[in-house]
Design an enzyme around this catalytic site. Structure first.
Site, PDB file in Angstrom:
ATOM      1  N   GLU A 284       1.104  -1.192  -0.057  1.00  0.00           N
ATOM      2  CA  GLU A 284      -0.004   0.174  -0.050  1.00  0.00           C
ATOM      3  C   GLU A 284       0.825   1.214   0.039  1.00  0.00           C
ATOM      4  OE1 GLU A 284      -3.169   0.053  -0.162  1.00  0.00           O
ATOM      5  OE2 GLU A 284      -3.782  -2.072   0.340  1.00  0.00           O
TER       6      GLU A 284
ATOM      7  N   CYS B 299      -2.478   9.235   2.153  1.00  0.00           N
ATOM      8  CA  CYS B 299      -2.201   8.809   1.014  1.00  0.00           C
ATOM      9  C   CYS B 299      -3.086   9.149  -0.122  1.00  0.00           C
ATOM     10  CB  CYS B 299      -1.954   7.171   1.120  1.00  0.00           C
ATOM     11  SG  CYS B 299      -3.241   6.529   1.917  1.00  0.00           S
TER      12      CYS B 299
HETATM   13  P1  NAD Z   1       7.982   5.471   4.775  1.00  0.00           P
HETATM   14  O1  NAD Z   1       8.096   4.766   3.395  1.00  0.00           O
HETATM   15  O2  NAD Z   1       9.099   6.230   5.126  1.00  0.00           O
HETATM   16  O3  NAD Z   1       7.865   4.493   5.914  1.00  0.00           O
HETATM   17  C1  NAD Z   1       6.888   3.374   5.909  1.00  0.00           C
HETATM   18  C2  NAD Z   1       7.375   2.432   7.022  1.00  0.00           C
HETATM   19  O4  NAD Z   1       8.211   1.457   6.205  1.00  0.00           O
HETATM   20  C3  NAD Z   1       7.996   2.577   8.234  1.00  0.00           C
HETATM   21  O5  NAD Z   1       7.473   1.881   9.254  1.00  0.00           O
HETATM   22  C4  NAD Z   1       9.560   2.623   7.825  1.00  0.00           C
HETATM   23  O6  NAD Z   1      10.275   2.203   8.950  1.00  0.00           O
HETATM   24  C5  NAD Z   1       9.427   1.340   6.900  1.00  0.00           C
HETATM   25  N1  NAD Z   1      10.409   1.295   6.145  1.00  0.00           N
HETATM   26  C6  NAD Z   1      11.127   1.980   5.321  1.00  0.00           C
HETATM   27  N2  NAD Z   1      11.901   1.542   4.580  1.00  0.00           N
HETATM   28  C7  NAD Z   1      12.061   0.345   4.747  1.00  0.00           C
HETATM   29  C8  NAD Z   1      12.706  -0.891   4.285  1.00  0.00           C
HETATM   30  N3  NAD Z   1      13.765  -0.790   3.241  1.00  0.00           N
HETATM   31  N4  NAD Z   1      12.460  -1.914   4.816  1.00  0.00           N
HETATM   32  C9  NAD Z   1      11.260  -2.118   5.777  1.00  0.00           C
HETATM   33  N5  NAD Z   1      10.748  -1.153   6.183  1.00  0.00           N
HETATM   34  C10 NAD Z   1      11.079  -0.095   5.644  1.00  0.00           C
HETATM   35  O7  NAD Z   1       6.792   6.142   4.648  1.00  0.00           O
HETATM   36  P2  NAD Z   1       6.050   7.296   5.528  1.00  0.00           P
HETATM   37  O8  NAD Z   1       6.607   8.599   5.521  1.00  0.00           O
HETATM   38  O9  NAD Z   1       5.987   6.789   6.947  1.00  0.00           O
HETATM   39  O10 NAD Z   1       4.720   7.556   5.203  1.00  0.00           O
HETATM   40  C11 NAD Z   1       4.246   8.340   4.171  1.00  0.00           C
HETATM   41  C12 NAD Z   1       3.990   7.378   2.747  1.00  0.00           C
HETATM   42  O11 NAD Z   1       3.141   6.321   3.025  1.00  0.00           O
HETATM   43  C13 NAD Z   1       3.450   8.075   1.861  1.00  0.00           C
HETATM   44  O12 NAD Z   1       4.112   7.996   0.591  1.00  0.00           O
HETATM   45  C14 NAD Z   1       1.941   7.715   1.649  1.00  0.00           C
HETATM   46  O13 NAD Z   1       1.269   7.870   0.509  1.00  0.00           O
HETATM   47  C15 NAD Z   1       2.194   6.314   1.970  1.00  0.00           C
HETATM   48  N6  NAD Z   1       1.001   5.657   2.435  1.00  0.00           N
HETATM   49  C16 NAD Z   1       0.135   4.618   1.776  1.00  0.00           C
HETATM   50  C17 NAD Z   1      -0.923   4.147   2.119  1.00  0.00           C
HETATM   51  C18 NAD Z   1      -1.887   3.435   1.169  1.00  0.00           C
HETATM   52  O14 NAD Z   1      -2.713   2.919   1.817  1.00  0.00           O
HETATM   53  N7  NAD Z   1      -1.282   3.221   0.047  1.00  0.00           N
HETATM   54  C19 NAD Z   1      -1.300   4.583   3.629  1.00  0.00           C
HETATM   55  C20 NAD Z   1      -0.486   5.431   4.059  1.00  0.00           C
HETATM   56  C21 NAD Z   1       0.457   6.045   3.951  1.00  0.00           C
END
Ligand code: NAD
Length: 514
Positions: free
Chosen positions: A270, A304
């Site tokens: 997601e 998102c």
């Molecule tokens: P992010 O990608 O920085 O982090 C999200 C999560 O992934 C965190 O828990 C982080 O620790 C983990 N993470 C990051 N890199 C990783 C890796 N290489 N391996 C394992 N875990 C890893 O995102 P954010 O800044 O917390 O959230 C914002 C983003 O999330 C935006 O792009 C938003 O659109 C998206 N989002 C999408 C949805 C959806 O349902 N499509 C919902 C909410 C947020």
């Protein structure tokens, strides 16, 4: 003029007191008081200060959490699904009892205004209700067999350990979407929340532990590990994690998707969105303005599904933009826990810098920017902004990027085909909307050659989905579906069974052998 609602902002001591009260009420351990103790820092975007420190899970602890979830799976998978539903029903009751405290933690950690934070907790309650019903509806199919005396059917079985990685901006709802459904499906869960929201995670986990104790479910069904990317990577790499459900940026999905596929694990992604609304000449503009402003400026542009691109017919563009700009000018920006605030803070300084960079790029690409300035709330460490509206020439690079901040790019179109092509021209495919009173335009937008997004709405904005539908998006958004409808199927494995109750052994496709 933008109104700043609260000045001064609550002090860190006041925020710590609120956290302690909420954590105590839900039965969670209050985290360490020393903000300098190392580990995962729990900050608040309300004033930018570190409030607490939470221990980061060591590699051994992550391994133990996965092992405990795998062990619990051995008994949980054969627990009748309606009995599993009783656990989720109890979790839902506890969330109802503690809705305010949970919302207060969401506000403090993620900066959501009170009403949206309460809405996020309500979403948890809703998905619990949905999952309880689902626990009696994990239906398979019976299919007509081509062979006499044979029965052909599909059955659904629990999958295993589900790793859940969540983003900061929906710190509790996304965990609940995954966990409530996974638990009734007979799976066990290991959750790694965002490193920006460790406190809400501790509170959620405490409520689930209480629910387990209350209904006699094994506590091992749900595990919490804390930390950043390195901790998440342990879930990505571990063969015992049958499904990795990961919510976050496209960058994160690009890193983990191939690695889960490499070990033939399942991934439910997601990821980011870059959501558009088309506004046609027949639209009810009063309704459109309300829908647009909520979707674009709500949650300070940090959903998102936030509306990031407005595709307006050229004949109404000036009027619509001027109405949005005047609505924006009246949006109260400030302390998200204060009454009347509609726009809270950005999560951190990096988000603010990203917003400034995107606005500079937009201006360089021919955009006209209104708003987007930093709002002085009397605290240097907190980042509050006025939402921005940017008139863009249609062809521009910056509008193809998801900048996680309240920037609404406005472009014009002449024909509906052109508008749909613009809607679909970005790499992400999460949410979309059309504002129109013309049924032909609406149906065209929803048709196979219309919007290519996972969510396509008519006369409502791009954000604020209900849990009853499947939630997710296409293209770089990752293709996953969570929450309602038949999204549960991602959390189970399917077996096709053929039962021969005859005394003959006819082969399929009329094959004779011997
Ligand atoms: P992010 O990608 O920085 O982090 C999200 C999560 O992934 C965190 O828990 C982080 O620790 C983990 N993470 C990051 N890199 C990783 C890796 N290489 N391996 C394992 N875990 C890893 O995102 P954010 O800044 O917390 O959230 C914002 C983003 O999330 C935006 O792009 C938003 O659109 C998206 N989002 C999408 C949805 C959806 O349902 N499509 C919902 C909410 C947020």
């Amino acid at each position: 003029m933008t109104t700043v609602v609260t000045s001064p902002l609550p002090t860190s001591d006041a925020l710590r007191t609120r956290v302690r009260e909420a954590m105590t009420a839900v039965g969670a351990q209050v985290p360490l008081g020393d903000p300098n103790a190392g580990g995962v820092t729990a900050s608040s975007p309300i004033n930018g200060d570190v409030l607490f420190t939470v221990a980061e899970s060591t590699p051994d602890q992550v391994d133990a959490a996965i092992a405990a979830a795998a062990e619990a799976f051995a008994t949980w998978r054969t627990t009748p699904a309606p009995v599993r539903g009783a656990l989720v029903a109890r979790l839902g009751q506890l969330l109802v009892e503690h809705k305010e405290e949970m919302a207060s933690l969401v506000t403090i950690e993620a900066g959501k205004i009170t009403s949206e934070a309460l809405g996020e907790v309500q979403e948890m309650i809703d998905i619990c209700e949905f999952a309880v019903g689902l626990s009696r509806q994990l239906y398979g199919k019976t299919i007509a067999s081509e062979r006499p005396g044979h029965r052909l059917m599909e059955t659904w079985h629990p999958l295993g350990v589900v790793g859940v990685i969540t983003a900061f901006n929906f710190p509790v709802a996304v965990w609940a979407w995954n966990t409530a459904v996974a638990l009734v499906c007979g799976d066990t869960v290991v959750w790694k929340p965002s490193e920006l929201t460790p406190l809400t995670a501790i509170a959620c986990h405490a409520l689930l532990a209480r629910a387990c104790a209350d209904v006699g479910a094994p506590e091992g069904v749900s595990q919490l590990v804390q930390g950043g990317r390195e901790v998440g990577e342990r879930l990505v790499e571990d063969h015992r994690v049958a499904l990795l459900s990961a919510t976050g940026s496209v960058r994160m999905g690009r890193q983990i998707g191939p690695r889960v596929a490499q070990r033939f694990g399942k991934a439910l992604l997601e990821l980011g969105g870059n959501n558009a609304a088309v506004v046609t000449p027949s639209a009810d503009l009063d309704l459109a303005v309300r829908g647009i402003v909520f979707s674009a400026a709500g949650t300070a542009g940090q959903r998102c599904t936030t509306l990031r691109r407005l595709i307006v017919h050229s004949s109404i563009a000036d009027e619509l933009v001027s109405r949005i700009v005047s609505a924006y000018a009246q949006l109260p920006v400030g302390d998200p826990s204060a009454d009347g605030t509609l726009v809270g803070p950005l999560i951190h300084e990096t988000s603010y810098r990203d917003m400034v960079g995107a606005l500079q790029q937009a201006a360089a690409e021919g955009g006209t920017v209104v708003g987007g300035e930093r709002v002085d709330v009397g605290d240097e460490g907190a980042f509050y902004v006025r939402p921005a509206v940017v008139r863009m020439p249609a062809q521009s690079e910056v509008v193809h990027l998801e900048t996680f901040a309240p920037i609404l790019y406005v472009m014009t179109y002449e024909t509906l085909d052109e508008a749909i092509a613009m809607n679909n021209a970005v790499p992400q495919g999460l949410s979309s909307a059309i504002f129109t009173l013309d049924v032909r335009e609406a149906e065209r937008f929803l048709a196979a050659d219309g919007s290519d997004c996972g969510i396509a709405n008519v006369n409502i904005g791009t954000s604020g989905a209900e849990i009853g539908g499947a939630f997710g998006g296409e293209k770089e958004t990752g293709g996953g579906r969570e929450s309602g409808s038949d999204a549960w199927k991602a959390y189970m494995r399917r077996a096709t069974n053929t039962v021969n109750y005859s005394s003959e052994l006819p082969l399929a496709q009329g094959v004779h052998f011997g």
